[in-house]
Design a protein around this motif. Sequence first.
Motif, mmCIF file in Angstrom:
data_model
loop_
_atom_site.group_PDB
_atom_site.id
_atom_site.type_symbol
_atom_site.label_atom_id
_atom_site.label_comp_id
_atom_site.label_asym_id
_atom_site.label_seq_id
_atom_site.Cartn_x
_atom_site.Cartn_y
_atom_site.Cartn_z
ATOM 1 N N LEU A 103 30.645 55.119 49.829
ATOM 2 C CA LEU A 103 31.296 56.307 48.974
ATOM 3 C C LEU A 103 31.927 55.485 47.742
ATOM 4 O O LEU A 103 32.089 56.244 46.928
ATOM 5 N N GLY A 104 32.416 54.393 47.618
ATOM 6 C CA GLY A 104 32.794 53.777 46.379
ATOM 7 C C GLY A 104 32.618 52.413 46.283
ATOM 8 O O GLY A 104 32.354 51.696 47.298
ATOM 9 N N ILE A 105 32.540 52.030 45.098
ATOM 10 C CA ILE A 105 32.432 50.599 44.462
ATOM 11 C C ILE A 105 33.725 50.533 43.558
ATOM 12 O O ILE A 105 33.784 51.204 42.527
ATOM 13 N N SER A 106 34.032 49.102 43.673
ATOM 14 C CA SER A 106 35.369 48.852 42.361
ATOM 15 C C SER A 106 35.011 47.362 42.577
ATOM 16 O O SER A 106 35.000 46.588 43.497
ATOM 17 N N TYR A 107 35.889 46.955 41.578
ATOM 18 C CA TYR A 107 36.050 45.463 41.102
ATOM 19 C C TYR A 107 37.127 45.142 40.274
ATOM 20 O O TYR A 107 37.485 46.305 39.538
ATOM 21 N N LYS A 108 37.682 44.033 40.048
ATOM 22 C CA LYS A 108 38.821 43.903 39.166
ATOM 23 C C LYS A 108 38.107 42.719 38.241
ATOM 24 O O LYS A 108 37.648 41.615 38.986
#
Length: 145
Positions: A5-10
């Motif tokens: 459902l989601g992909i994120s990174y910093k």
Amino acid sequence: MASLLGISYKTVKKGPMIETGSALVTTTSGVAQDVFGRPGKRQVTVMSAEQWRVACDSINVDLPWTTRRANLLVEGLSFSQQDLGKTLEIGTLKLLITGETDPCKKMEIAQPGLENALLPDWRGGVTCRVVNDATIAIGDIVILS
């Protein structure tokens, strides 16, 4: 059937989570060059949408999933201690589950009560080691084996 459902990174420590529709995940840099994506037991973090909702409901708030600061959000799975050592397949990507993502004080700063809401039943998600390089995209099928 479970799905991504989601992909994120910093890109910097304590920096904002950057959401994306697809990402290259590698054995050397994790998700899309995430600042914490170096090789190791905690290279990628994955959270269950269902377990996130339970945590938020328990403190009567509706928070974006990126508040948790996890890399990937999956729907259709709930994680537990029995998943330790199993493989999580997301499209052609393989991740080895290495442990529980313990909630930290950052969660309490983000929302009072959130740290304790994430403690039971592995609600905070799992830590993983990347097994192979692959590009993933929202909607990819997720298999736990």
